[in-house]
Design a protein around this motif. Structure first.
Motif, PDB file in Angstrom:
ATOM      1  N   GLU A 175     -12.834   1.062 -23.568  1.00 37.52           N
ATOM      2  CA  GLU A 175     -12.161   2.019 -22.691  1.00 37.52           C
ATOM      3  C   GLU A 175     -11.066   1.361 -21.861  1.00 37.52           C
ATOM      4  O   GLU A 175      -9.952   1.891 -21.743  1.00 37.52           O
ATOM      5  CB  GLU A 175     -13.186   2.704 -21.784  1.00 37.52           C
ATOM      6  CG  GLU A 175     -14.154   3.615 -22.536  1.00 37.52           C
ATOM      7  CD  GLU A 175     -15.088   4.351 -21.598  1.00 37.52           C
ATOM      8  OE1 GLU A 175     -14.932   4.205 -20.370  1.00 37.52           O
ATOM      9  OE2 GLU A 175     -15.969   5.077 -22.092  1.00 37.52           O
ATOM     10  N   SER A 195     -12.193  12.911 -33.025  1.00 37.34           N
ATOM     11  CA  SER A 195     -12.103  12.466 -31.634  1.00 37.34           C
ATOM     12  C   SER A 195     -10.774  11.794 -31.328  1.00 37.34           C
ATOM     13  O   SER A 195     -10.567  11.256 -30.222  1.00 37.34           O
ATOM     14  CB  SER A 195     -13.242  11.487 -31.319  1.00 37.34           C
ATOM     15  OG  SER A 195     -13.114  10.291 -32.066  1.00 37.34           O
ATOM     16  N   GLN A 252     -13.835   8.772 -27.567  1.00 29.20           N
ATOM     17  CA  GLN A 252     -15.128   8.148 -27.296  1.00 29.20           C
ATOM     18  C   GLN A 252     -15.700   7.584 -28.585  1.00 29.20           C
ATOM     19  O   GLN A 252     -15.448   8.105 -29.668  1.00 29.20           O
ATOM     20  CB  GLN A 252     -16.124   9.167 -26.722  1.00 29.20           C
ATOM     21  CG  GLN A 252     -15.973   9.431 -25.236  1.00 29.20           C
ATOM     22  CD  GLN A 252     -17.087  10.333 -24.732  1.00 29.20           C
ATOM     23  OE1 GLN A 252     -17.458  11.299 -25.393  1.00 29.20           O
ATOM     24  NE2 GLN A 252     -17.638  10.017 -23.578  1.00 29.20           N
TER      25      GLN A 252
END
Length: 226
Positions: free
Chosen positions: A88, A221, A106
């Motif tokens: 992240e 995603s 994610q």
């Protein structure tokens, strides 16, 4: 050899040829009346020359190398534990610096980052992931002119990858696009999309040995930045 008693026929006291220092040593209580020390003109028992030190060092190095080689014979492969990548934070740093990339918002539970790289030349973004079953899934994102699709497939999938029927997939931004599907005999699959980004065609590919369902999860995603 030091003598503990004088030879037969010789006086107990110091001879006329002994130095005053030797007599003083006898008076100091040395055993047998003999002075203890290294005779003049003879080297000590340890070789302190430069050549002697170098020789000793060579012997030590040889022993260390032989020991290392011997231990290596019992290892199938080198043990290496890569440092974990903070996914992240790494992605956010690229986004904050206006890097052009497509990345999963994610990662599924149990997945980990094996490699993450960004080259301003192109620019080219690559991401290598391992699923919770240790299968491989990768993401490649770069302008179409940076490298031909055929070359990308040859390098990342297989030289003999075959094109199948295209599919409609929706990414993490809710955009539904047509993705080309490529497969090889080894079980690898690649989903490829070419869309405009900042006025030029950009190639995004999600590929790997992971099951097609896992690769589609990555596609679903994907966010685009830059």
């Amino acid at each position: 050899m030091s003598q503990t008693s004088p030879p037969t026929g010789q006086p107990d006291g110091p001879s006329a040829g002994q130095s005053a220092g030797q007599s003083a040593g006898q008076a100091g209580g040395q055993p047998g009346g003999q002075a203890i020390g290294i005779p003049a003109g003879r080297p000590g028992r340890y070789n302190r020359s430069f050549g002697g030190l170098v020789g000793a060092m060579i012997v030590m190095v040889v022993v260390v190398v032989l020991t290392w080689l011997a231990l290596g014979l019992f290892r199938d492969e080198a043990e290496f534990e890569p440092l974990p990548i903070d996914y992240e934070s790494s992605v956010q740093a690229l986004v904050d610096n206006d890097a052009a990339l497509a990345y999963p918002e994610q990662l599924p539970t149990g997945w980990r980052v094996n490699n993450l790289a960004y080259s301003p030349d192109g620019p080219v973004f690559t991401l290598a992931l391992l699923t919770d079953d240790s299968d491989f899934a990768g993401v490649y994102h770069a302008p179409e002119e940076a490298e031909d699709l055929e070359d990308v497939l040859d390098r990342l999938v297989d030289e003999n990858a075959r094109e199948g029927d295209p599919v409609e997939l929706t990414d993490g931004e809710g955009t539904t696009s047509t993705w080309q599907v490529w497969t090889d005999e080894g079980g690898d699959t690649a989903y490829v999309r070419v869309e405009e980004q900042q006025g030029e065609p950009v190639l995004t590919m999600v590929y790997g040995s992971a099951p097609a369902e896992d690769l589609r999860t990555v596609v679903g995603s994907l966010l685009t930045a830059g």
